[in-house]
Design a protein around this motif. Structure first.
Motif, PDB file in Angstrom:
ATOM      1  N   GLU A 152       5.630  14.357   2.908  1.00 16.34           N
ATOM      2  CA  GLU A 152       6.277  14.168   1.516  1.00 16.34           C
ATOM      3  C   GLU A 152       6.365  12.547   1.367  1.00 16.34           C
ATOM      4  O   GLU A 152       7.734  12.268   1.742  1.00 16.34           O
ATOM      5  CB  GLU A 152       7.617  14.890   1.544  1.00 16.34           C
ATOM      6  CG  GLU A 152       8.620  14.398   2.149  1.00 16.34           C
ATOM      7  CD  GLU A 152       8.785  14.873   3.437  1.00 16.34           C
ATOM      8  OE1 GLU A 152       7.687  15.525   3.988  1.00 16.34           O
ATOM      9  OE2 GLU A 152       9.559  14.378   4.201  1.00 16.34           O
ATOM     10  N   GLU A 153       5.481  11.614   1.064  1.00 21.90           N
ATOM     11  CA  GLU A 153       5.845  10.309   1.062  1.00 21.90           C
ATOM     12  C   GLU A 153       6.195   9.992  -0.322  1.00 21.90           C
ATOM     13  O   GLU A 153       5.400   9.630  -0.999  1.00 21.90           O
ATOM     14  CB  GLU A 153       4.298   9.673   1.606  1.00 21.90           C
ATOM     15  CG  GLU A 153       4.505   8.237   1.824  1.00 21.90           C
ATOM     16  CD  GLU A 153       3.376   7.669   2.146  1.00 21.90           C
ATOM     17  OE1 GLU A 153       2.617   6.897   1.580  1.00 21.90           O
ATOM     18  OE2 GLU A 153       2.697   7.896   3.262  1.00 21.90           O
ATOM     19  N   ALA A 154       7.282  10.095  -0.448  1.00 20.73           N
ATOM     20  CA  ALA A 154       8.003   9.928  -1.783  1.00 20.73           C
ATOM     21  C   ALA A 154       7.812   8.453  -2.343  1.00 20.73           C
ATOM     22  O   ALA A 154       7.502   7.536  -1.458  1.00 20.73           O
ATOM     23  CB  ALA A 154       9.457  10.222  -1.783  1.00 20.73           C
ATOM     24  N   GLU A 155       8.158   8.209  -3.455  1.00 21.73           N
ATOM     25  CA  GLU A 155       8.133   6.926  -3.915  1.00 21.73           C
ATOM     26  C   GLU A 155       6.773   6.523  -4.564  1.00 21.73           C
ATOM     27  O   GLU A 155       6.008   6.102  -3.667  1.00 21.73           O
ATOM     28  CB  GLU A 155       8.664   5.866  -2.976  1.00 21.73           C
ATOM     29  CG  GLU A 155       9.024   4.528  -3.658  1.00 21.73           C
ATOM     30  CD  GLU A 155      10.310   4.611  -4.630  1.00 21.73           C
ATOM     31  OE1 GLU A 155      10.025   3.757  -5.681  1.00 21.73           O
ATOM     32  OE2 GLU A 155      11.135   5.346  -4.694  1.00 21.73           O
ATOM     33  N   GLY A 182       0.859  -1.036  -0.083  1.00 23.55           N
ATOM     34  CA  GLY A 182      -0.002  -0.035  -0.001  1.00 23.55           C
ATOM     35  C   GLY A 182       0.834   1.426  -0.015  1.00 23.55           C
ATOM     36  O   GLY A 182       0.372   2.381  -0.131  1.00 23.55           O
ATOM     37  N   GLY A 183       2.001   1.148   0.201  1.00 21.07           N
ATOM     38  CA  GLY A 183       3.223   2.098   0.051  1.00 21.07           C
ATOM     39  C   GLY A 183       4.493   1.769   0.163  1.00 21.07           C
ATOM     40  O   GLY A 183       4.698   0.640   0.664  1.00 21.07           O
ATOM     41  N   ALA A 184       5.547   2.328  -0.372  1.00 21.37           N
ATOM     42  CA  ALA A 184       6.910   1.980  -0.217  1.00 21.37           C
ATOM     43  C   ALA A 184       7.757   3.072  -0.300  1.00 21.37           C
ATOM     44  O   ALA A 184       7.292   4.227  -0.687  1.00 21.37           O
ATOM     45  CB  ALA A 184       7.046   1.397  -1.746  1.00 21.37           C
ATOM     46  N   ARG A 185       8.890   2.911   0.754  1.00 25.06           N
ATOM     47  CA  ARG A 185       9.882   4.093   0.822  1.00 25.06           C
ATOM     48  C   ARG A 185      11.287   3.519   0.807  1.00 25.06           C
ATOM     49  O   ARG A 185      11.488   2.408   1.530  1.00 25.06           O
ATOM     50  CB  ARG A 185       9.471   4.859   1.977  1.00 25.06           C
ATOM     51  CG  ARG A 185      10.347   5.826   2.397  1.00 25.06           C
ATOM     52  CD  ARG A 185       9.564   6.962   3.049  1.00 25.06           C
ATOM     53  NE  ARG A 185      10.453   8.179   3.151  1.00 25.06           N
ATOM     54  CZ  ARG A 185      10.225   9.205   3.528  1.00 25.06           C
ATOM     55  NH1 ARG A 185       9.015   9.437   4.116  1.00 25.06           N
ATOM     56  NH2 ARG A 185      10.975  10.358   3.297  1.00 25.06           N
ATOM     57  N   ALA A 186      11.879   3.992  -0.258  1.00 24.53           N
ATOM     58  CA  ALA A 186      13.311   3.434  -0.325  1.00 24.53           C
ATOM     59  C   ALA A 186      14.292   4.287   0.395  1.00 24.53           C
ATOM     60  O   ALA A 186      14.491   5.488  -0.060  1.00 24.53           O
ATOM     61  CB  ALA A 186      13.683   3.322  -1.603  1.00 24.53           C
ATOM     62  N   ASN A 187      14.695   3.936   1.638  1.00 20.18           N
ATOM     63  CA  ASN A 187      15.633   5.030   2.465  1.00 20.18           C
ATOM     64  C   ASN A 187      17.159   4.693   1.961  1.00 20.18           C
ATOM     65  O   ASN A 187      17.410   3.649   1.208  1.00 20.18           O
ATOM     66  CB  ASN A 187      15.472   4.618   3.824  1.00 20.18           C
ATOM     67  CG  ASN A 187      14.095   5.092   4.351  1.00 20.18           C
ATOM     68  OD1 ASN A 187      13.583   6.210   4.232  1.00 20.18           O
ATOM     69  ND2 ASN A 187      13.271   4.129   5.174  1.00 20.18           N
ATOM     70  N   ALA A 244      14.459  -0.750   2.432  1.00 10.48           N
ATOM     71  CA  ALA A 244      13.213  -0.026   2.121  1.00 10.48           C
ATOM     72  C   ALA A 244      12.181  -0.405   3.373  1.00 10.48           C
ATOM     73  O   ALA A 244      12.429  -1.497   4.058  1.00 10.48           O
ATOM     74  CB  ALA A 244      12.785  -0.603   0.764  1.00 10.48           C
ATOM     75  N   ALA A 245      11.122   0.461   3.255  1.00 14.61           N
ATOM     76  CA  ALA A 245      10.076   0.054   4.030  1.00 14.61           C
ATOM     77  C   ALA A 245       8.722   0.101   3.305  1.00 14.61           C
ATOM     78  O   ALA A 245       8.615   0.801   2.339  1.00 14.61           O
ATOM     79  CB  ALA A 245       9.719   1.081   5.271  1.00 14.61           C
TER      80      ALA A 245
END
Lengths: 63, 252
Positions: free
Chosen positions: B249-252, B185-190, B208-209
């Motif tokens: 700012e929920e990027a990705e 439902g959402g992805a974030r690459a740190n 990533a989360a």
């Protein structure tokens, strides 16, 4: 008590600090953390890593 | 609430729906009791802390104390993690402190729309972390170099092989991230962590989360671990409170 945590727990702790200090909704509370403007997580990780000599030693060893 | 000159302040861990049914952790930061402050449709998870520990000066000093940092950060996460899977939850950043309960209510009122929207978005979801490490490839032993030139050529070949392996691994990791993002439902690459943070000598290629429906965790974990590349190690962590999915700012 914390000095001799096994490596796995050290890593978990860093993982925690990275999330708890770095993420989450930022709300300006009544107590303003001056250091927060700089980088809260940077402060936290620096403190943790400063005493994670064990981690570095382990890394230097062949697996 | 004032005893022997010690002032009390309100530490806020996070925000949940007012009708959330969850059992708060027994103890929060500084061994304080975990309480709930309700305003309208929202509730803040809070604890009453001493200003001589959580005031600005004190906080700055305490952050430099490793033992305090460990305990307090673990307690902050413990309170939030205890509610994961039982209620949608918006985590606040560490160290959010208000002077009194009224100020906490004001926060809930002032940002009601934002918190409500976030809770709706997070409902039924947890955060999972996925890290990918590039394992040392087994290098075929080359013959002992017989000359300086030979030695340099061998070094060059080894470098080329390493860089080819890295490039291939990065392609695979990008594909994996794209696939996981498509089912999440959402992805974030740190940023991948350096060895001092990861505690591993092997390079980290992905940090990533993902926001995953709580009841789809096994499928997601299987998808993350489904690869046949012996050169990659995949580490899944969580479920976490949705730390990575509450910023504007929920990027990705």
């Amino acid at each position: 008590m914390s000095r001799d945590l096994p490596l796995e727990q050290q890593i978990t702790l860093i993982e925690l600090v990275d999330r708890v200090l770095n993420k989450g909704v930022v709300v300006s509370g009544d107590i303003t953390l001056a250091v927060a403007d700089v980088d809260l997580v940077y402060v936290g990780l620096r403190v943790l890593l400063a005493s994670v000599g064990t981690m570095e030693r382990l890394q230097g060893q062949p697996a | 609430m004032i005893q022997s000159g010690v002032e009390v302040a309100w530490y806020v861990y996070g925000v949940v729906p007012a009708d959330a049914s969850f059992k708060p952790a027994a103890e929060g930061v500084a061994s304080t009791r975990v309480e709930v402050v309700t305003e309208g449709g929202l509730a803040a998870i809070v604890g009453r802390v001493d200003l001589d520990e959580f005031g600005e000066e004190a906080l700055r000093r305490n952050l430099e104390d490793r033992a305090w940092l460990e305990q307090t950060v673990s307690a902050h996460d413990g309170v939030l993690s205890g509610a994961v899977g039982m209620t949608p939850l918006v985590p606040l950043r560490f160290g959010t402190v208000f002077r009194d309960e009224t100020r906490v209510r004001e926060l809930l009122g002032a940002r009601e729309a934002e918190f409500t929207a976030a809770l709706e978005r997070l409902r039924g979801c947890v955060e999972l972390g996925v890290k990918v490490f590039l394992l040392d490839e087994e290098r075929s032993e080359e013959a002992k170099p017989t000359s300086g030139r030979d030695y340099l050529l061998q070094k060059q070949r080894a470098r080329d092989a390493t860089s080819a392996a890295l490039s291939k691994a990065l392609d695979r990791v990008r594909d994996l991230h794209e696939h996981l993002a498509s089912i999440a439902g959402g992805a974030r690459a740190n940023s991948p962590q350096p060895p001092e943070l990861s505690g591993r000598r092997e390079p980290m290629l992905l940090n990533a989360a993902y926001l995953v429906r709580a009841n789809e965790q096994p499928e997601f974990v299987a998808a993350a671990e489904d690869h046949d590349d012996p050169g990659l190690e995949i580490v899944v962590t969580g479920p976490w409170p949705a730390y990575n999915f509450v910023e504007a700012e929920e990027a990705e």
